[in-house]
Design a protein around this motif. Structure first.
Motif, short mmCIF file in Angstrom:
data_model
loop_
_atom_site.label_atom_id
_atom_site.label_comp_id
_atom_site.label_asym_id
_atom_site.label_seq_id
_atom_site.Cartn_x
_atom_site.Cartn_y
_atom_site.Cartn_z
N GLU A 12 49.30 25.22 21.46
CA GLU A 12 48.76 26.54 22.23
C GLU A 12 47.47 26.96 21.54
N ALA A 13 46.77 27.27 22.54
CA ALA A 13 45.24 28.14 21.82
C ALA A 13 45.17 28.76 23.29
N VAL A 14 44.73 29.98 22.58
CA VAL A 14 44.00 31.10 23.41
C VAL A 14 42.50 31.22 22.66
N LEU A 15 41.61 31.81 23.70
CA LEU A 15 39.90 32.01 23.27
C LEU A 15 39.00 32.80 24.37
N GLU A 16 38.63 33.74 23.33
CA GLU A 16 38.10 34.84 24.18
C GLU A 16 36.12 34.33 23.99
N ALA A 17 35.10 34.17 25.20
CA ALA A 17 34.25 34.26 24.89
C ALA A 17 33.31 35.05 26.05
N GLU A 18 32.24 35.50 25.82
CA GLU A 18 31.44 36.01 26.60
C GLU A 18 31.44 34.82 28.03
N PRO A 19 31.49 35.87 29.12
CA PRO A 19 30.61 34.84 29.81
C PRO A 19 29.37 34.14 30.49
N GLU A 20 29.23 33.05 30.90
CA GLU A 20 27.83 32.40 30.85
C GLU A 20 27.28 32.60 31.67
N ILE A 21 28.24 32.99 33.27
CA ILE A 21 27.60 33.07 34.56
C ILE A 21 27.90 33.90 35.37
N ALA A 22 27.69 34.66 36.39
CA ALA A 22 27.77 36.13 37.41
C ALA A 22 28.27 35.30 38.82
N ARG A 23 28.89 35.51 40.06
CA ARG A 23 28.98 34.57 41.40
C ARG A 23 29.29 35.77 41.46
N VAL A 24 28.18 36.01 42.28
CA VAL A 24 27.55 37.12 43.45
C VAL A 24 27.74 36.80 44.93
N SER A 25 28.70 37.12 46.34
CA SER A 25 28.18 36.50 47.41
C SER A 25 27.69 38.31 47.98
N VAL A 26 26.73 37.64 49.09
CA VAL A 26 25.78 38.75 50.45
C VAL A 26 25.80 38.35 51.22
N GLN A 27 26.05 39.40 52.04
CA GLN A 27 26.66 39.17 53.87
C GLN A 27 25.91 39.90 54.62
N GLU A 113 18.58 47.28 54.44
CA GLU A 113 19.40 47.45 55.31
C GLU A 113 20.98 46.49 56.00
N ARG A 114 21.98 46.82 56.38
CA ARG A 114 23.35 45.91 56.93
C ARG A 114 23.54 44.75 56.13
N ALA A 115 23.61 45.42 54.38
CA ALA A 115 24.00 44.02 54.03
C ALA A 115 24.47 44.77 52.79
N SER A 116 26.70 43.75 52.85
CA SER A 116 26.94 43.68 51.61
C SER A 116 27.45 42.80 50.51
N VAL A 117 27.19 44.40 49.47
CA VAL A 117 27.02 43.12 48.00
C VAL A 117 28.66 42.79 47.74
N LEU A 118 28.97 41.18 46.87
CA LEU A 118 30.56 41.56 46.49
C LEU A 118 30.25 40.68 44.97
N GLY A 119 30.60 41.55 44.04
CA GLY A 119 30.85 41.23 42.92
C GLY A 119 29.80 41.89 41.85
N PRO A 120 30.21 41.47 40.35
CA PRO A 120 29.99 40.53 40.17
C PRO A 120 31.51 39.89 39.85
N GLU A 121 31.19 38.74 40.44
CA GLU A 121 33.18 37.44 39.66
C GLU A 121 32.46 36.69 38.16
#
Length: 223
Positions: A12-27, A113-121
């Motif tokens: 087994e192996a467990v590694l930690e790393a900094e994220p490389e991307i962020a996903r965002v959803s906009v409505q 105006e009338r926008a919703s933002v969900l993130g970052p993932e």
């Protein structure tokens, strides 16, 4: 089939790393008493959102339209009645690679105006070398464990029978997304909200393998 003794182990192996991307959803939404006006309003707000996103250039790695809908809103929920309004909705999915502009981008999107933002993932890229490093480390752990068992038995490894990859997995923790909404009457240009300060979430990658090795005859002499 060989009659040689066999040692089966799991690495087994467990590694930690900094994220490389962020996903965002906009409505983005519009709501009008007339269907055409609702659609025109949705087109305008969708275009404004895309213009803002594209102004960040290569910092936003991917822009995708997740869907679009224009639906009638009825006066009565439990029986058919007159339509009181039409509501238009568009979903936009973003992949952001430059975290230095992410807080500003989310703030400005949420101020529309009338926008919703969900993130970052936060996430690693699908082809990140972190996954390969985790897999290699799991294999090394399996070999080291097998050698340890063989040494305890007074024998040594002679061959590999099977190596099975149990797969790679990201952190089991569920992301805690931020939700920002913009409403009619949002602040005018030049009087926008302060930029959000964001701290990227560390990514945990787990890998596991199962391996079977042949070994020389063990020395089981109790002396």
């Amino acid at each position: 089939m060989t009659d040689a003794p066999v040692i089966s182990v799991r690495g087994e192996a467990v590694l930690e790393a900094e994220p490389e991307i962020a996903r965002v959803s906009v409505q983005v939404q519009s709501q009008e008493g007339d269907r055409r006006k609702a659609l025109d309003g949705l087109v305008a707000r969708n275009a404004a959102c895309l213009d803002l996103v594209r102004s960040y250039g290569e910092a936003v790695e991917r822009v995708e339209t997740g869907g679009l809908s224009v639906v009638p809103l009825l006066k009565y929920r439990r029986r058919e009645g007159d339509i009181r309004a039409y509501q238009g909705t568009a979903w936009i999915k973003l992949t952001v690679a430059d975290f230095t502009v992410l807080g500003e981008l989310l703030t400005r999107l949420g101020d529309l105006e009338r926008a919703s933002v969900l993130g970052p993932e936060w996430a690693l890229r699908p082809g990140s070398d972190v996954y390969e490093r985790a897999a290699r480390q799991a294999v090394h752990e399996a070999v080291a464990r097998a050698r340890g068992y063989a040494g305890a038995l007074g024998c040594r490894l002679t061959g590999l029978i099977e190596l099975s990859d149990e797969g790679l997995g990201a952190s089991d923790g569920m992301p805690q997304p931020m939700l920002v909404r913009g409403f009619a009457g949002a602040a005018e240009a030049g009087d926008g909200p302060e930029t959000l300060a964001l701290e990227p979430e560390t990514q945990t990658v787990r890998a596991a393998v199962e391996a079977r090795f042949t070994v020389t005859a063990p020395d089981l002499d109790p002396r």
